[in-house]
Design a protein around this motif. Structure first.
Motif, mmCIF file in Angstrom:
data_model
loop_
_atom_site.group_PDB
_atom_site.id
_atom_site.type_symbol
_atom_site.label_atom_id
_atom_site.label_comp_id
_atom_site.label_asym_id
_atom_site.label_seq_id
_atom_site.Cartn_x
_atom_site.Cartn_y
_atom_site.Cartn_z
ATOM 1 N N LYS A 161 -6.712 2.803 -7.093
ATOM 2 C CA LYS A 161 -7.592 2.602 -5.954
ATOM 3 C C LYS A 161 -9.036 2.766 -6.408
ATOM 4 O O LYS A 161 -9.378 3.719 -7.102
ATOM 5 C CB LYS A 161 -7.255 3.614 -4.864
ATOM 6 N N GLY B 46 -12.517 2.971 -4.498
ATOM 7 C CA GLY B 46 -13.013 3.054 -3.127
ATOM 8 C C GLY B 46 -11.835 3.014 -2.184
ATOM 9 O O GLY B 46 -10.905 3.799 -2.306
ATOM 10 N N LYS B 47 -11.835 2.072 -1.283
ATOM 11 C CA LYS B 47 -10.739 1.929 -0.324
ATOM 12 C C LYS B 47 -9.790 0.792 -0.684
ATOM 13 O O LYS B 47 -8.869 0.494 0.069
ATOM 14 C CB LYS B 47 -11.308 1.678 1.083
ATOM 15 N N THR B 48 -10.010 0.177 -1.840
ATOM 16 C CA THR B 48 -9.261 -1.019 -2.207
ATOM 17 C C THR B 48 -8.307 -0.734 -3.368
ATOM 18 O O THR B 48 -8.691 -0.141 -4.365
ATOM 19 C CB THR B 48 -10.228 -2.146 -2.625
ATOM 20 N N TRP B 49 -7.068 -1.181 -3.210
ATOM 21 C CA TRP B 49 -6.066 -1.070 -4.270
ATOM 22 C C TRP B 49 -6.159 -2.277 -5.191
ATOM 23 O O TRP B 49 -6.393 -3.399 -4.747
ATOM 24 C CB TRP B 49 -4.660 -1.035 -3.673
ATOM 25 N N LYS C 285 0.830 -1.214 0.000
ATOM 26 C CA LYS C 285 0.000 0.000 0.000
ATOM 27 C C LYS C 285 0.860 1.257 0.000
ATOM 28 O O LYS C 285 0.578 2.210 -0.725
ATOM 29 C CB LYS C 285 -0.926 0.009 1.219
#
Length: 66
Positions: free
Chosen positions: A38, A40-43, A26
């Protein structure tokens, strides 16, 4: 690795590939050292981008050895 643009790697999968902690992945992605995006909150990471980064790093290392 699979060369399909609809397949993406997660932080956990990249961490396993590089044998490092997911927080390291991250951090590297946030600093643009790892090619990812990315949602949302996800890579997410495209396998071909990760492979290209590795190829570039290996090529650079070989040129430095010469």
């Amino acid at each position: 690795m699979v060369q399909n643009d609809s397949v993406f790697l997660t932080v956990t999968e990249v961490a396993v590939l590089f044998r490092c902690d997911s927080e390291t992945v991250k951090r590297q992605a946030r600093s643009r050292r790892l090619p990812g995006f990315k949602f949302g909150k996800t890579w997410f990471f495209r396998p071909r981008d990760i492979e290209g980064m590795i190829d570039d790093a290996i090529g650079t290392a070989h040129r430095e050895d010469e």
